[in-house]
Enzyme design. Structure first.
Site, PDB file in Angstrom:
ATOM      1  N   GLY A 184       0.827  -1.200   0.000  1.00  0.00           N
ATOM      2  CA  GLY A 184       0.000   0.000   0.000  1.00  0.00           C
ATOM      3  C   GLY A 184       0.859   1.246   0.000  1.00  0.00           C
ATOM      4  N   SER A 185       0.193   2.374  -0.168  1.00  0.00           N
ATOM      5  CA  SER A 185       0.903   3.649  -0.248  1.00  0.00           C
ATOM      6  C   SER A 185       1.419   4.080   1.120  1.00  0.00           C
ATOM      7  CB  SER A 185      -0.022   4.726  -0.798  1.00  0.00           C
ATOM      8  OG  SER A 185      -0.983   5.076   0.179  1.00  0.00           O
ATOM      9  N   SER A 186       2.316   5.035   1.109  1.00  0.00           N
ATOM     10  CA  SER A 186       2.872   5.542   2.360  1.00  0.00           C
ATOM     11  C   SER A 186       1.787   6.164   3.230  1.00  0.00           C
ATOM     12  CB  SER A 186       3.979   6.560   2.081  1.00  0.00           C
ATOM     13  OG  SER A 186       3.486   7.626   1.300  1.00  0.00           O
TER      14      SER A 186
END
Length: 134
Positions: free
Chosen positions: A62-64
């Site tokens: 997943g994204s930061s």
């Protein structure tokens, strides 16, 4: 009889807790902050809590933003894992562990992953570079 394994420190600290392990990557945004229970459909840990446990996992996904938000909310509810043992650390996970002050280590031998079972008591001493199965 305990067994000690050397490791590489990513984020400093010491913790002792019950082990929980998964072969699936983790998106902390998919963990319910109120109790630390994994909510992601089809995840190996769905329905199980990672709160206050030594979490063994391959890495994050997943994204930061979703990773950091998930960790932040787990911390807010005091349901963060006690320590992280990761096989493939990425910059987002590393930053999250450091900011949230969660001991995090990697580079353990395959023998360690083969030996550890859910529920084993694990001591993670990132500062001194070892993990011990008690």
């Amino acid at each position: 009889m305990s067994k000690r394994y050397s490791c590489h420190k990513i984020s400093e600290g010491k913790a002792q807790a019950e082990a929980i392990k998964t072969h699936d990557r983790i998106m902390f945004y998919q963990v319910r902050p109120e109790d630390g229970v994994m909510e992601e459909k089809d995840h190996e840990l769905v329905g199980r809590s990672i709160a206050q446990k030594v979490l063994l996992f391959p890495g994050g996904k997943g994204s930061s933003v979703v990773q950091q938000d998930g960790l932040y909310h787990l911390d807010r509810f005091h349901n963060m894992p006690a320590a992280l043992i990761v096989q493939d650390p990425d910059p987002v996970l590393v930053a999250g562990a450091i900011i949230m002050e969660i001991p995090m280590v990697d580079r353990l031998p395959q023998e360690f992953y083969d030996a550890v079972k859910d529920g084993d008591q694990i001591l993670v001493n990132a500062d001194e570079g070892y993990v011990e199965v008690l």
